[in-house]
Motif scaffolding. Structure first.
Motif, short mmCIF file in Angstrom:
data_model
loop_
_atom_site.label_atom_id
_atom_site.label_comp_id
_atom_site.label_asym_id
_atom_site.label_seq_id
_atom_site.Cartn_x
_atom_site.Cartn_y
_atom_site.Cartn_z
N SER A 262 14.53 -46.41 10.47
CA SER A 262 13.55 -45.94 11.44
C SER A 262 13.56 -44.41 11.48
N TYR A 263 14.51 -43.75 11.49
CA TYR A 263 14.57 -42.14 11.54
C TYR A 263 14.00 -41.63 10.27
N TYR A 264 14.34 -42.08 9.27
CA TYR A 264 13.78 -41.51 7.93
C TYR A 264 12.23 -41.72 7.99
N ALA A 265 11.70 -42.92 8.52
CA ALA A 265 10.40 -43.24 8.36
C ALA A 265 9.54 -42.16 9.54
N GLN A 266 10.19 -41.79 10.49
CA GLN A 266 9.52 -40.95 11.53
C GLN A 266 9.65 -39.48 11.01
N LEU A 267 9.95 -39.17 9.81
CA LEU A 267 9.96 -37.75 9.45
C LEU A 267 8.42 -37.11 9.55
N GLN A 268 8.45 -35.96 9.81
CA GLN A 268 7.01 -35.37 9.58
C GLN A 268 6.96 -34.93 8.24
N ILE A 269 7.86 -34.48 7.45
CA ILE A 269 7.91 -33.98 6.04
C ILE A 269 8.89 -34.70 5.15
N HIS A 270 8.24 -35.09 4.11
CA HIS A 270 9.31 -36.02 3.15
C HIS A 270 9.44 -35.29 1.94
N THR A 271 10.47 -35.34 1.31
CA THR A 271 10.84 -34.87 0.09
C THR A 271 11.24 -36.18 -0.77
N ALA A 272 11.56 -35.69 -2.05
CA ALA A 272 12.02 -36.86 -2.89
C ALA A 272 13.31 -37.34 -2.50
N ASP A 273 14.14 -36.77 -1.94
CA ASP A 273 15.61 -37.07 -1.49
C ASP A 273 15.40 -38.06 -0.03
N SER A 274 14.38 -37.55 0.79
CA SER A 274 14.05 -38.13 2.03
C SER A 274 13.68 -39.56 1.75
N LEU A 275 12.63 -39.67 0.73
CA LEU A 275 12.02 -41.06 0.35
C LEU A 275 13.03 -42.01 -0.20
N GLU A 276 13.94 -41.38 -1.21
CA GLU A 276 14.89 -42.23 -1.78
C GLU A 276 15.68 -42.47 -0.53
N ALA A 277 16.05 -41.95 0.37
CA ALA A 277 17.16 -42.34 1.56
C ALA A 277 16.38 -43.24 2.09
N LEU A 278 15.13 -43.30 2.68
CA LEU A 278 14.26 -44.26 3.14
C LEU A 278 14.34 -45.47 2.40
N GLN A 279 14.31 -45.59 1.07
CA GLN A 279 14.37 -46.80 0.19
C GLN A 279 15.77 -47.53 0.33
N SER A 280 16.64 -46.39 0.18
CA SER A 280 18.07 -46.81 0.04
C SER A 280 18.47 -47.60 1.30
N ALA A 281 17.97 -47.16 2.54
CA ALA A 281 18.32 -47.75 3.90
C ALA A 281 17.77 -49.16 3.48
N LEU A 282 16.62 -49.56 3.33
CA LEU A 282 16.36 -50.55 3.02
C LEU A 282 16.91 -51.50 2.20
N ALA A 283 17.44 -51.06 1.05
CA ALA A 283 18.00 -51.75 0.08
C ALA A 283 19.49 -52.11 0.80
N VAL A 284 19.96 -51.35 1.69
CA VAL A 284 21.29 -51.64 2.24
C VAL A 284 21.20 -52.70 3.01
N PRO A 433 14.64 -23.09 16.76
CA PRO A 433 13.57 -23.03 15.98
C PRO A 433 13.33 -24.47 15.30
N PRO A 434 12.07 -24.84 15.06
CA PRO A 434 11.54 -25.85 14.46
C PRO A 434 12.36 -26.35 13.38
N ASP A 435 12.47 -27.74 13.44
CA ASP A 435 12.84 -28.30 11.98
C ASP A 435 11.69 -28.98 11.55
N LEU A 436 10.98 -28.57 10.52
CA LEU A 436 9.70 -28.92 10.08
C LEU A 436 9.60 -30.42 9.70
N GLN A 437 10.85 -31.08 9.47
CA GLN A 437 10.61 -32.51 9.15
C GLN A 437 10.55 -33.42 10.37
N SER A 438 10.81 -32.70 11.63
CA SER A 438 10.77 -33.31 12.93
C SER A 438 9.89 -32.94 13.82
N SER A 439 9.56 -31.77 13.58
CA SER A 439 8.88 -30.91 14.82
C SER A 439 7.99 -29.80 14.30
#
Length: 582
Positions: A262-284, A433-439
C-alpha cells in the motif's frame, strides 16, 4: 480539451512531449512520476506524424446519488482531464481543468476488475503474470455474437451484449490498458479494509482488535479510534488510510506485506528499486497467504481486487505513478459538480439545469488565496520551575538546564534555581523539506508539549500531549516535554531550548514484523533527560507500544507513553517516514 490546453493558469504545469527523467547524470537510474515520464506516451509518439502533440485523455466516472435523504435521483458524471497537466494540478478539486491528437490514455473507475485480463476465476488469487485482453479480438467476438453466432469467448471473457462499445473506434486506444490502479477501492477499501481486517479479526477477535486501537498513542492529525473499530458503521477512504497508519498486528507476515504494498503504491515518484519493492511485497503475500487456509479462515483467494494488484507495476511503468489516477478525486468532485448542481435546480429536468449552473459557476470562478500566520506569544508566560516540573513531568529540569547552560553559555555564572521563571510554549512547528517520492511541497509538522488542561467553566478538559521527535543527536528518538525560552538574567540567547526524555538507540528489528524496536532510556530506573536546542529536532515521529499477545485493557491512548517501556518505531505513520526507512 481546448479549454484545458488554452487555460493560462495551467501554463507552468503543462508538458507537450514525452521525456525520461533520471536521478543521475549518466542516465542509469530512471524515475517515473508524471505521465510524460512513463512509457506509454513515448511509444504512442513514435507512431504519430512528426511534430504531432499528444493530449492523453483521462476520464473518470462513478455513480453518485443526488437525493440527500429521500428519493432515487442518481447521476453518472464523467470527468475529463489531460495527462499534459501535472498530476498535482489535476488533483486540485477546485481547478478547472501545433495539431493535437487526443488519445484515450486512462480511465479512472472503481469497476474494472472483471474485464481487464484473461485469467480464470479460480486463478485470481495466484501471483500470475496474466495477459491482458485484446481490443480487436474482443470486437470480433462481439460482432460474431451480434451476427447470431455463439462464440464461447463471449461468456468466458465476461462480455455483455453491447455490440459497439464507446471505445470501438478510438484510434491508438487500448481499453484494457487504460484502467489505471485505483488506490481507494482496490487497496485502501478493497484488500485492506474488506479482506485483511476481516482475516485479522477472525484470528484475534473484535475485543482484542478494539483494545489495540484504543491503546495507540496520540499523534497530530491522526484519527483516534477511542472506541475501537468494531462500532464504526460508515467508513470513509480517509478512515481506511488512518487505520493503516497504526495497524501493527504482528500475527501475520501478510499484514506487513499488504501495508508495504500500500505505501509503495502511494509513492509519487518511482524508481526501479521502488517498483521492485512493490512487486516483492506482493510476492511475499502470495508466498505466505496459505496460512489463512491452515487457520480455516479462507478456502480460496479468488478475489478480483487482489488479482488487480498484480498489474500495478505494469500500469505505473506505462502511465506514471498511481497517485495521479486515484478515484478519491472524482468522489470529491461529485460534491462540487453533481450534488451542488442538483441542489441548485428545481428538481425537474434537472440534467439541463445542472449543466447550465456549472457553466455559470465556471464563468465566475476565482482563485482563493490562503494566508498562514504564526503566533509567537508564549501560551504560559512566566511559569515557575515547580509548575513546569509538575505540569510537564520534567523531573530533572534544573540539572538538565544547568548542563545546557554550561555547555552553550559558558560565560554565564548564574545557576538556575526554584526562584527562576520561564516562558513556556505549547508547540513548535518544524518545516521539513519535501520528500519528492511522497510530497511536492515542504511539510509543516506540529510537535506538541502540552500539559493536561482541567475543565473550567464552559471549557472541557484536555489530556496532555507530549509528542515524539527524531533529533539530530545520532538520529535518536526523544519525547518533547517542554519548550521554553531563557529569561534575560541568563544572557541573550536566540536559540530556544526544549526539555526532552530520551529513548534508547534503535535495537535489532523485531523478527516477525521487521519493525525497529526501542525503549525508554533509563539509569537506575530513572528516565534519562536533557535540554537541547529546538532546532536540533529533525522531525515528528510516532511509537507504538509493544502490547504482547494480549493487550492490557487498562492501556489507552492518553497513558500509552507512560505505562509501557518497550515500543515499535512506527514507519507507517506517514509516507515520508516510510520512504526514509526503506
Amino acid at each position: 480539451m481546448r479549454e484545458l490546453i488554452g487555460n493560462p493558469s495551467f501554463k507552468a504545469d503543462m508538458a507537450y512531449t514525452p521525456a525520461r527523467a533520471y536521478t543521475d547524470d549518466v542516465g542509469h537510474h530512471r524515475v517515473i512520476d508524471e505521465m510524460w515520464t512513463a512509457d506509454w506516451w513515448g511509444e504512442k509518439q513514435k507512431v504519430l506524424p512528426k511534430g504531432a502533440m499528444i493530449a492523453p485523455i483521462i476520464l473518470a466516472s462513478d455513480k453518485t446519488s443526488l437525493s440527500q435523504f429521500q428519493g432515487d435521483k442518481s447521476a453518472w458524471p464523467v470527468y475529463m482531464s489531460i495527462g499534459n497537466i501535472a498530476k498535482a494540478k489535476r488533483r486540485q478539486a477546485s481547478a478547472r481543468q501545433t495539431r493535437v491528437y487526443p488519445i484515450l490514455a486512462a480511465y479512472v473507475t472503481d469497476f474494472p476488475e472483471q474485464c481487464l485480463c484473461l485469467v480464470a476465476a479460480d486463478e485470481r488469487g495466484d501471483g500470475l503474470d496474466s495477459a491482458m485482453c485484446d481490443p480487436e479480438s474482443t470486437k470480433d467476438v462481439l460482432q460474431r455474437c451480434k451476427n447470431g453466432q455463439h462464440p464461447p469467448e463471449f461468456e468466458e471473457n465476461g462480455l455483455c451484449a453491447i455490440y459497439k462499445p464507446f471505445w470501438a473506434d478510438m484510434p491508438h486506444a487500448d481499453i484494457f490498458l487504460v484502467f489505471t490502479p485505483d488506490l481507494l477501492h482496490q487497496v485502501h477499501k478493497g484488500v485492506f479494509k474488506d479482506h485483511l481486517i476481516k482475516w485479522c479479526l477472525q484470528i484475534i477477535s473484535e475485543e482484542e482488535m478494539d483494545a489495540h486501537f484504543k491503546a495507540i498513542p496520540d499523534y497530530p492529525g491522526l484519527c483516534c479510534f477511542k472506541k475501537g473499530i468494531s462500532t464504526v458503521k460508515q467508513w470513509t477512504g480517509r478512515e481506511h488510510k488512518e487505520m493503516q497508519r497504526v495497524f501493527i498486528v504482528h500475527v501475520l507476515v501478510i499484514t506487513q506485506s499488504i501495508l508495504d504494498f500500500s505505501y509503495y503504491a502511494q509513492l509519487q515518484i518511482h524508481t526501479a528499486d521502488s517498483l521492485e519493492a512493490l512487486q516483492s511485497a506482493l510476492a511475499v503475500f502470495h508466498a505466505n497467504k496459505d496460512i489463512l487456509k491452515d487457520l480455516a479462515i479462507r478456502e480460496h483467494f479468488n478475489i478480483p481486487k487482489l488479482h488487480q494488484l498484480s498489474h500495478y507495476v505494469q500500469s505505473i511503468t506505462l502511465f506514471g505513478a498511481a497517485d495521479g489516477f486515484n478515484t478519491e478525486l472524482p468522489e470529491c468532485l461529485h460534491i462540487d459538480f453533481a450534488k451542488d448542481a442538483y441542489c441548485a435546480s428545481n428538481k425537474c429536468n434537472y440534467e439541463e439545469q445542472m449543466v447550465f449552473w456549472l457553466q455559470r459557476q465556471d464563468a465566475v470562478f476565482l482563485h482563493n488565496v490562503r494566508r498562514v500566520s504564526k503566533d509567537r506569544t508564549p501560551v504560559h508566560p512566566c511559569q515557575s520551575v515547580q509548575k513546569i516540573v509538575t505540569a510537564h513531568g520534567t523531573t530533572d529540569f534544573l540539572p538538565a538546564l544547568q548542563h545546557f547552560l554550561h555547555k552553550n553559555l559558558s560565560n554565564c555564572m548564574l545557576v538556575p534555581g526554584l526562584q527562576d521563571h520561564f516562558d513556556i510554549y505549547c508547540q513548535v512547528v518544524i518545516v521539513v523539506p519535501p520528500d519528492l517520492q511522497s510530497s511536492d511541497a515542504p511539510m509543516r509538522r506540529r510537535i506538541r508539549a502540552m500539559p493536561e488542561r482541567l475543565a473550567s467553566g464552559q471549557k472541557p478538559s484536555c489530556p496532555a500531549h507530549f509528542d515524539m521527535a527524531l533529533t539530530s543527536d545520532g538520529v535518536r528518538v526523544a519525547q518533547v516535554r517542554a519548550i521554553l525560552s531563557l529569561p534575560r538574567q541568563f544572557g541573550t540567547y536566540s536559540r530556544a531550548p526544549a526539555y526532552n526524555e530520551w529513548f534508547t538507540p534503535f535495537k535489532q528489528p523485531d523478527p516477525s514484523s521487521q519493525m525497529r524496536q526501542l525503549s525508554h532510556s533509563t539509569h537506575q530506573l530513572h528516565r534519562n533527560a536533557a535540554v537541547i536546542h529546538v532546532d536540533d529536532i529533525v522531525r515528528l515521529c510516532h511509537l507504538i507500544p509493544k502490547m504482547g499477545p494480549s493487550v492490557d485493557l487498562r492501556l489507552r491512548s492518553v497513558n500509552a507513553y507512560e505505562a509501557v517501556n518497550d515500543y515499535y518505531f512506527n514507519e507507517f505513520i506517514d509516507s515520508e517516514i516510510f520512504s526514509a526507512c526503506r
